[in-house]
Design an enzyme around this catalytic site. Structure first.
Site, PDB file in Angstrom:
ATOM      1  N   HIS A  78       0.698  -1.290  -0.058  1.00 54.19           N
ATOM      2  CA  HIS A  78       0.087  -0.033   0.155  1.00 54.19           C
ATOM      3  C   HIS A  78       0.916   1.242  -0.033  1.00 54.19           C
ATOM      4  O   HIS A  78       1.920   1.396   0.537  1.00 54.19           O
ATOM      5  CB  HIS A  78      -1.077   0.030   1.202  1.00 54.19           C
ATOM      6  N   ASP A  79       0.364   2.359  -0.664  1.00 54.15           N
ATOM      7  CA  ASP A  79       0.971   3.511  -0.657  1.00 54.15           C
ATOM      8  C   ASP A  79       2.343   3.611  -1.378  1.00 54.15           C
ATOM      9  O   ASP A  79       3.304   4.668  -1.200  1.00 54.15           O
ATOM     10  CB  ASP A  79       0.880   4.313   0.598  1.00 54.15           C
ATOM     11  N   GLY A 120       4.900  -1.351   2.424  1.00 55.58           N
ATOM     12  CA  GLY A 120       4.140  -0.149   2.540  1.00 55.58           C
ATOM     13  C   GLY A 120       5.100   1.076   2.289  1.00 55.58           C
ATOM     14  O   GLY A 120       6.201   0.930   2.760  1.00 55.58           O
TER      15      GLY A 120
END
Length: 255
Positions: free
Chosen positions: A119-120, A137
């Site tokens: 994520h991100d 992440g």
């Protein structure tokens, strides 16, 4: 162009010539650009935007909810550019509201089998992630980054443009631009000279980068001293990029 066994949500937006293979599932709030080919048994969940000429192979999972325990179902996004290749079993997760709310991937990247992008993350352009590379992440990869098979990058790390990691590297610190690293924990092994030559960097630029590298890794200077010295000695954009990638580090650089 869409196999009769594929499930494509009515709220998905696919260009007219997009191909979707057998048993694939495309959810709402998914946009797929022209010329894209989605293979069999692929799952794409939104909100996700895929650029033109995207190629996704079987059993990939794109735009799924992230694995961060703080994630509570917020409508975060995955956005990819054009001409990306996503091979078998790859997992690309959306962002979190605690960070950017978006996982961003540029264009012309190759994600080999079983790569994971957390994520991100921000992935630049023209990157190669070999089989089973794992990005935790919040990782940032610069343009033309190359990671060998089974390399793993710790959360919040920056991996500079034109840098290269050998297979199996465990990367827990930031990697400056143009540097080649390897090992567990990863250590600097020199400049990515082969990559620089293949991409047409001038002899002057490569020589200046070699001298700047020695200031950081061979002269016994502090990082701050090395960066100050290279900025005073070299007026080349490549050296500026190298220095900038070191100065923006928040985790310390691989040494």
């Amino acid at each position: 162009m869409i196999h009769p066994t594929a499930l494509v949500d009515a709220k998905a937006q696919l260009a007219d010539d997009v191909e979707v293979g057998p048993f694939s599932v495309i959810g709402p709030e998914v946009t797929i650009g022209a010329g894209s080919v989605i293979g069999p048994h692929v799952v794409i969940k939104g909100p996700t935007v895929l650029g033109e000429r995207t190629r996704i192979f079987q059993f990939a999972s794109v735009g799924e909810d992230c694995q961060d325990k703080k994630y509570a179902g917020e409508p975060t996004r995955l956005v990819m550019g054009d001409d990306n290749v996503v091979r078998e079993g790859v997992t690309l997760h959306r962002g979190t509201v605690q960070d950017r709310g978006e996982t961003t991937i540029g264009s012309r990247n190759l994600f080999m089998a079983y790569v994971h992008v957390g994520h991100d993350c921000v992935v630049g352009n023209d990157c190669i992630l070999a089989n089973q590379v794992t990005l935790a992440g919040h990782v940032v990869l610069g343009d033309h980054a190359i990671l060998g098979g089974l390399a793993a990058v710790h959360q919040f790390c920056h991996f500079g443009e034109h840098a290269m990691a050998g297979g199996g590297s465990i990367i827990t610190k930031d990697t400056p631009a143009f540097v080649m690293i390897n090992g567990n924990p990863a250590e600097a092994r020199g400049l990515n000279l082969v990559g620089l030559k293949r991409r047409g960097f001038s002899r002057d630029a490569i020589n200046a980068l070699s001298s700047a590298y020695k200031l950081v890794y061979r002269q016994g200077l502090t990082v701050e001293q090395a960066v100050s010295e290279m900025r005073s000695r070299f007026d080349l954009p490549e050296v500026t990029t190298f220095a900038d990638s070191i100065e923006r580090s928040t985790r310390g650089i691989v040494r």
